[in-house]
Design an enzyme around this catalytic site. Structure first.
Site, mmCIF file in Angstrom:
data_model
loop_
_atom_site.group_PDB
_atom_site.id
_atom_site.type_symbol
_atom_site.label_atom_id
_atom_site.label_comp_id
_atom_site.label_asym_id
_atom_site.label_seq_id
_atom_site.Cartn_x
_atom_site.Cartn_y
_atom_site.Cartn_z
ATOM 1 N N GLU A 1 1.159 -1.435 0.370
ATOM 2 C CA GLU A 1 -0.044 -0.440 -0.328
ATOM 3 C C GLU A 1 0.855 1.037 0.276
ATOM 4 O OE1 GLU A 1 -2.336 -3.256 1.023
ATOM 5 O OE2 GLU A 1 -0.212 -2.515 1.693
ATOM 6 N N HIS B 1 -13.967 -0.456 4.175
ATOM 7 C CA HIS B 1 -13.987 -1.110 4.839
ATOM 8 C C HIS B 1 -13.701 -0.711 5.815
ATOM 9 C CE1 HIS B 1 -14.098 -4.272 1.512
ATOM 10 N NE2 HIS B 1 -14.459 -5.180 2.306
ATOM 11 N N ASP C 1 -13.912 -9.045 10.101
ATOM 12 C CA ASP C 1 -12.554 -8.704 10.398
ATOM 13 C C ASP C 1 -11.637 -8.975 11.512
ATOM 14 O OD1 ASP C 1 -12.659 -10.301 7.777
ATOM 15 O OD2 ASP C 1 -12.561 -7.781 7.146
#
Length: 317
Positions: A58, A109, A117
């Protein structure tokens, strides 16, 4: 009565990117091995040559996005909020925001509604982290209609923008034909005289339900404001509401520290001090559970908001 349509704002993000891609040849979408989850796969299917999978890297993705922006491209860098605001924070700050590059960050998310999660993926700090970066616009849409509008507005804006999207399918509430999205401008969804509910993201719809409950059960008239842009904040609207009702409640799927609640309190302490109740995640990490179970646990559902607001109103009246 027909059932209310429910759509996850991450789905809205993917579809809006396709619409933009058809209009803007310089639009490029980047993802970090999560295209199926962030829904940029929708764009990838239509424009494979303009979709770049950067792998599970990322920070590197943010650097690539920054580089693309310097060449005249319009990059949307996409990943989970935990990775966009957390893992890649330094690159967002130094490589994108510091040179004020035209990069859009699509963070999906976000919040506790990520659900099963668990705490490691439930980013409840991202609004605070992004809001503190100089020059960063921070947007947290409340439904499908607003998410699409936010993506279009971000594309038109020249500079870095952080867009927050959710995993859960949530009701579409912005069905007013006169709906208009403008960066930095809140929207009054319901008028009221006794107290003001200022909400952002997923809880906006729940705040509307809570306001209806307050009216029907207790005769409490609650004004409801949708603050889709955390930064720049619509300070004028917030101060005006405080002067009208003299009591403010902020509601967010985020820590009560540094997000919407923090921004509203900063504004009111300077301009028009009134009592403020902050409803959100109370300085704890998330945990595993279904998205709606966690929303309820943190009092972000309509019933939870109703109970907290009623108690606050009665205490301060």
């Amino acid at each position: 009565m027909s059932e209310v349509k429910k759509i996850a704002t991450r789905e809205s993000y993917g579809e809006a990117l396709v619409e933009l891609g058809m209009k803007m040849d310089n639009l490029v979408v980047l993802d970090a091995d999560l295209a199926g989850a962030t829904k940029t796969s929708t764009f990838q299917k239509v424009f494979p040559e303009r979709h770049i999978d950067c792998g599970i890297a990322e920070a590197n993705m943010m650097g690539i996005a920054a580089g693309l922006a310097t060449t005249g491209k319009l990059p949307f860098a996409s990943t989970f909020a935990m990775f966009a605001a957390g893992r890649a924070y330094e690159q967002v700050r130094n490589s994108i925001a510091y040179p004020h590059l035209n990069v859009k960050i699509g963070a999906t998310h976000a919040g506790v509604s990520v659900g099963e999660d668990g705490a490691s993926h439930q980013c409840i700090e991202d609004l605070a982290l992004m809001r503190v970066i100089p020059g960063m616009v921070v947007i947290n849409p409340s439904d499908d209609v607003e998410a699409r509008a936010a993506v279009f507005a971000a594309a038109e804006y020249n500079g870095p923008v952080y867009l927050r999207f959710g995993r859960l399918a949530i009701p579409v509430i912005n069905t007013n034909p006169d709906y208009h999205f403008e960066i930095g401008k809140g929207i009054v969804l319901r008028e009221g005289r006794d107290i003001t509910l200022v909400a952002t993201g997923l809880p906006v719809g729940e705040a509307l339900k809570a306001a209806e409950m307050l009216s029907e059960k207790d005769g409490i008239s609650a004004k409801v404001i949708n603050i889709h842009t955390i930064k720049p904040l619509d300070e004028e609207l917030i101060v005006s509401a405080a002067k009208e009702t003299n009591k403010i409640v902020t509601i967010e799927e985020h820590s009560i520290i540094g997000g919407l609640g923090g921004a509203v309190c900063e504004t009111l302490s300077k301009e028009y001090p009134v009592k403020v109740l902050r409803i959100g995640v109370n300085d704890v990490f998330g945990e595993s559970g279904t998205g709606w179970e966690l929303i309820e646990k943190h009092g972000l559902d309509a019933e939870g908001i109703y109970n907290r607001v009623k108690e606050f109103y009665l205490q301060e009246s």
